[in-house]
Design a protein around this motif. Structure first.
Motif, PDB file in Angstrom:
ATOM      1  N   GLY A 154      -3.351   3.696  -4.940  1.00  0.00           N
ATOM      2  CA  GLY A 154      -3.584   2.273  -5.177  1.00  0.00           C
ATOM      3  C   GLY A 154      -4.804   1.990  -6.026  1.00  0.00           C
TER       4      GLY A 154
ATOM      5  N   ARG B 109      -6.065  -3.262  -3.673  1.00  0.00           N
ATOM      6  CA  ARG B 109      -6.075  -4.054  -2.438  1.00  0.00           C
ATOM      7  C   ARG B 109      -7.051  -5.223  -2.512  1.00  0.00           C
ATOM      8  NH1 ARG B 109      -3.357  -1.556   1.812  1.00  0.00           N
ATOM      9  NH2 ARG B 109      -2.717   0.617   1.402  1.00  0.00           N
TER      10      ARG B 109
ATOM     11  N   ILE C 184      -5.089  -8.346  -2.713  1.00  0.00           N
ATOM     12  CA  ILE C 184      -4.060  -8.524  -1.690  1.00  0.00           C
ATOM     13  C   ILE C 184      -4.674  -9.173  -0.456  1.00  0.00           C
ATOM     14  CG2 ILE C 184      -2.338  -7.359  -0.249  1.00  0.00           C
ATOM     15  CD1 ILE C 184      -2.224  -5.143  -2.328  1.00  0.00           C
TER      16      ILE C 184
ATOM     17  N   GLU D 177       1.315  -3.442   0.519  1.00  0.00           N
ATOM     18  CA  GLU D 177       0.866  -2.365  -0.354  1.00  0.00           C
ATOM     19  C   GLU D 177       1.219  -1.004   0.239  1.00  0.00           C
ATOM     20  OE1 GLU D 177      -0.955  -0.543  -3.709  1.00  0.00           O
ATOM     21  OE2 GLU D 177       0.005  -2.476  -3.285  1.00  0.00           O
TER      22      GLU D 177
END
Length: 465
Positions: free
Chosen positions: A31, A57, A60, A68
């Motif tokens: 990620g 992230r 998010i 995710e």
């Protein structure tokens, strides 16, 4: 030489990514952001330098971190994550709606090394959706809270929507009622007539008005006034129909009770008039037969007016009906000696109708005794019009006699003159003239249009009838 095409391809691809209106981001399998295009900078208000090398992230929301995890798991498995809608964070913490598609990234050997993410800004669509939802909620609130049953049909008359009051009253469902299913709740004695009338409107595009009973979920029928209007496009073509059904059961029952009461009142008043006639005959007897005759005739004329007003629910009576009813007491109009000339739909209010009826009766009686109807060739013409005078609508009515005996002016004015002149002048606020011309009596009334009891007089005024 071999590297030149690859370099050109990479540059071309980079240009497409950087100039795309969609946010395009790449990340590794943990990620961590590897690329962040200009559209992503604009959408999330975060420079590429602040995102590359950091976790995706960051954009998010806390309550969506599980998304995710699921995305990375699917990418590692080689899956394409199809477009889905979600929420993401801008630099200032503002939530924005986006549509996201995620694809695996493979190296030259085909090994999955990361993911490519495309994010579409849905803020404008979200605003439109919210406005559409609000508009729909308002429409449903209005449609379901009006007292009428409401419905909509397409241009061909296929009903596709009803408001909640329709379902509450009929106890039906849309599946049962759509199209022509509504016929099931119509009374069998009326449904064929209703279908014929509404089909005529579907075919012609003319508004529809009708009255008929509908069956409720309890099995009982109630009467409804139905009205439907076509909705047209810019070219005038019908695109759908909007209709309502208004419950008029209580109104019909009230009107029926009023009608019965009025008939009872009229019956009793006729009995009273008959009693008065009997008292006059017994009191005066043979001592003054002319007086008895005059009083009896006038009471009969008043009774005839009462009958007309009662049959019209005391709303009004047409001039034509008043004239014919009163003249029939003294002359057979089928002989053609009395000519009627005027619109059939001009109605007078009750007070004006009573005054006019008594006046016409008195004129007809005098014509039968002394005037145009007293010989074999005399004639009477009764004409009425609604005309504009000095910017105001007026009722113009004339009684004219001809071919009768030579007219002699009376030497005194009696009660008959009061009935002919003063009574209409007061009840109709009219200008009344009575001319004893040698070749025939002429009586004329000019009254303001507010003595009329129907809007039909406006049509007569416009057409000149």
């Amino acid at each position: 030489m071999q590297g030149q095409p690859d370099t050109f391809r990479d540059a071309h691809l980079a240009a497409i990514v950087n100039h795309s209106s969609d946010a395009i981001v790449s990340k590794d399998l943990n990620g961590i952001v590897m690329s962040w295009n200009a559209a992503a900078e604009r959408l999330f208000d975060i420079p590429a330098a602040d995102m590359i090398g950091n976790s995706i992230r960051r954009i998010i929301p806390a309550d969506r971190q599980g998304e995710e995890d699921a995305i990375l798991a699917r990418v590692r498995g080689g899956e394409l994550v199809p477009k889905f809608e979600t929420m993401r964070l801008r630099a200032d913490g503002t939530l924005i709606p986006v549509a996201i598609t995620v694809s695996p990234i493979r190296d030259a050997e085909g090994t999955i090394i990361g993911a490519s993410k495309i994010a579409n800004d849905l803020r404008e669509q979200a605003t439109l959706r919210a406005e559409l939802l609000q508009s729909r909620q308002r429409f449903e609130a209005l449609a379901n809270n009006i007292p009428q049953l409401a419905w909509m049909a397409d241009r061909e008359g296929w009903l596709f929507w009803y408001n909640q009051r329709w379902y509450d009253y009929t106890g039906t469902t849309l599946d049962e009622m759509q199209g022509w299913g509504w016929r099931a709740v119509h009374h069998p004695d009326h449904v064929d007539r209703v279908v014929e009338h509404v089909q005529r409107s579907w075919d012609t595009g003319e508004p529809w008005t009708d009255t008929f009973p509908l069956r409720g979920k309890d099995g009982d029928y109630r009467w409804f006034l139905t009205q439907a209007q076509p909705l047209r496009d810019d070219n005038g073509e019908v695109i759908l129909w909007c209709g309502t059904n208004t419950d008029i059961t209580e109104e019909r029952e009230t009107n029926e009770r009023i009608r019965l009461l009025m008939n009872e009142v009229n019956h009793r008043s006729r009995n009273i008039m008959a009693t008065i006639q009997a008292i006059i005959q017994r009191t005066v007897g043979d001592s003054d037969p002319d007086l008895v005759d005059a009083l009896t005739r006038r009471i009969s004329a008043l009774s005839a007016n009462q009958d007309l007003l009662t049959s019209g629910n005391w709303i009004g009576v047409t001039v034509a009906d008043i004239a014919q009813s009163q003249i029939l007491h003294v002359s057979d109009i089928s002989e053609g000696r009395v000519e009627f000339d005027g619109p059939d739909d001009v109605k007078l209010k009750p007070a004006a109708a009573e005054a006019l009826g008594l006046a016409i009766h008195e004129l007809a009686t005098n014509a039968a005794k002394y005037g145009a109807l007293s010989n074999a060739k005399g004639r009477v013409a009764l004409r009425w019009r609604v005309e504009e005078r000095d910017g105001a609508a007026m009722l113009d009515l004339e009684w004219r006699e001809r071919d009768g005996p030579p007219v002699v002016s009376p030497t005194r004015s009696g009660f008959g003159t009061t009935i002919i002149k003063r009574n209409p002048a007061m009840a109709m606020r009219a200008q009344v003239t009575l001319d004893y011309a040698p070749d025939g009596v002429v009586w004329r009334v000019l009254a303001p249009a507010d003595v009329l009891a129907t809007a039909a007089s406006k049509e007569a005024l416009q057409t000149g009838d």
